[in-house]
Scaffold this active site. Structure first.
Site, PDB file in Angstrom:
ATOM      1  N   CYS A   1      -3.768 -19.772-106.603  1.00 31.58           N
ATOM      2  CA  CYS A   1      -4.915 -20.193-107.416  1.00 31.58           C
ATOM      3  C   CYS A   1      -4.594 -20.063-108.897  1.00 31.58           C
ATOM      4  CB  CYS A   1      -6.132 -19.344-107.051  1.00 31.58           C
ATOM      5  SG  CYS A   1      -7.544 -19.689-108.102  1.00 31.58           S
TER       6      CYS A   1
ATOM      7  N   CYS B   1      -7.560 -18.738-111.023  1.00 28.38           N
ATOM      8  CA  CYS B   1      -7.801 -17.299-110.883  1.00 28.38           C
ATOM      9  C   CYS B   1      -6.744 -16.496-111.638  1.00 28.38           C
ATOM     10  CB  CYS B   1      -7.740 -16.871-109.421  1.00 28.38           C
ATOM     11  SG  CYS B   1      -8.530 -17.971-108.277  1.00 28.38           S
ATOM     12  N   ASP B   2      -5.483 -16.899-111.525  1.00 31.04           N
ATOM     13  CA  ASP B   2      -4.393 -16.009-111.935  1.00 31.04           C
ATOM     14  C   ASP B   2      -3.564 -16.492-113.126  1.00 31.04           C
ATOM     15  OD1 ASP B   2      -5.084 -14.324-109.849  1.00 31.04           O
ATOM     16  OD2 ASP B   2      -3.837 -15.414-108.417  1.00 31.04           O
TER      17      ASP B   2
END
Ligand code: NAP
Length: 325
Positions: free
Chosen positions: A134, A137-138
């Site tokens: 992701c 997200c990261d």
């Protein structure tokens, strides 16, 4: 146990759209969200192709707007995951979650798909420590770092382009010398000075350092069979998705890869259970196609309930009265 007219399993664009339609049709509607409200789209940073947003939007914003729209019509959201279902006895259907059990007159399955794994040494060990599925997200954790993206489809290129906002370099490792991604994404990626490509190559292992974070990958060139280590800080894997259909066991008809099969009305093999979005669609996988699917499944469920109820009422009225003793 709560009984609802409609229970929607999953909260991606398909589930949220279905909830807008069933709740607006005055049917009590519960959405069981799964682990992540919004599903995969909530991990997508830029959404440029959802109609109605001339300047684009973000996955989380789109999800929040759809949720609020469904809530405005009375849909309820349960932040839980379905652990099992019983579709064998017909409507009402039993749906179990970690927290509570539900009975549903009709069910709409929109449980989506999950990112596919490479299944190589080090992948599981370093997930969250340099390996990610992701970018939204990261990506932030890889500011100024060297990243590899695995895959050659739309996801790999779209997320690879996004990761150039953070990383010093993004190297796309693809197993062939031809990309599967759309021409538009290919031109954007090829024109991006931070992006480079490693062709005909697979990742064979992820290696970490003494601090337990990723420091290199082992690559194999499939044409020359050369095997070598490449120092990297982050490994983002975008090699496709698998449908989340295991929870249904053999209760719904599926194809050989686990995608739920439906008819043109989005009805599954179980009367009263409908499906929408990536749980049945391995081809288009767009937020807008999922939303359209959710609409169609909801309209079919509304219609199915509407046709069925007068019949049940008639059967109730015709039931012979038996003597008390
Ligand atoms: P995909 O199209 O199935 O592409 C997967 C990629 O990963 C392919 O390039 C494949 O290589 C590679 N791959 C698969 N298994 C692998 C393995 N074990 N090791 C190494 N490489 C592997 O998946 P996707 O990119 O997630 O896209 C899926 C669908 O969503 C598509 O229909 C796509 O159009 C859509 N989508 C659209 C957008 C957009 O329009 N903006 C964004 C994301 C996704 P091969 O090419 O050699 O098979």
């Amino acid at each position: 146990m709560q009984r609802e007219r409609v229970v929607i399993i999953g909260s991606g664009p398909a589930g949220l759209t279905a909830a807008i339609y069933t709740a607006r049709a005055q049917l009590s509607t519960v959405v069981i969200t799964g682990k992540l409200l919004g599903g995969q789209i909530s991990t997508t940073h830029e959404v440029e192709n959802f109609p109605g947003f001339p300047d684009g939007t973000t996955g989380p914003e789109l999800v929040e707007n759809m949720k609020q729209q469904a809530e405005r019509f009375g849909a309820k959201f349960v932040y839980d995951s379905v652990t099992s279902v019983d579709f064998t006895k017909g409507s009402p259907f039993l749906i179990k979650t970690d927290g509570e059990d539900y009975l549903a007159d009709a069910v709409i399955v929109t449980i989506g798909a999950n990112p596919r794994k490479l299944n190589i040494p080090g992948e599981a060990e370093y997930t969250g420590r340099g390996v990610s599925y992701c970018a939204t997200c990261d990506g932030f954790f890889f500011r100024g770092k060297d990243i590899i993206v695995v895959g050659g489809g739309d996801s790999a290129l779209q997320e690879g382009i996004f990761l150039t906002k953070f990383g010093r370099s993004v190297n796309i490792v693809h197993r062939r010398d031809e990309l599967r991604a759309s021409a538009a994404l290919q031109s954007r990626a090829l024109a991006n000075p931070k992006i480079s490509f490693t062709w005909d190559t697979v990742v064979e292992a992820v290696k970490g350092n003494e601090n337990g974070v990723v420091q290199a990958v082992t690559l194999r060139n499939l044409k020359t069979q050369e095997v070598y280590d490449k120092p990297v800080d982050g490994v983002f894997v975008f090699i496709g998705y698998d449908p989340n259909s295991a929870v249904f066991g053999d209760q719904l008809a599926m194809d050989s890869t686990g995608y739920v099969t439906i008819d043109h009305l989005h009805a599954t093999s179980v009367d009263g259970v409908f499906a929408a979005g990536e749980i049945h669609d391995s081809t288009f996988r767009q937020a807008i196609t999922a939303a359209g699917d959710g609409c169609k499944a909801a309209l079919s469920a509304i219609n199915w309930l509407g046709v069925r109820e007068p019949i049940l009422q008639k059967l109730d009225a015709e039931e012979p009265v038996t003597a008390a003793n």
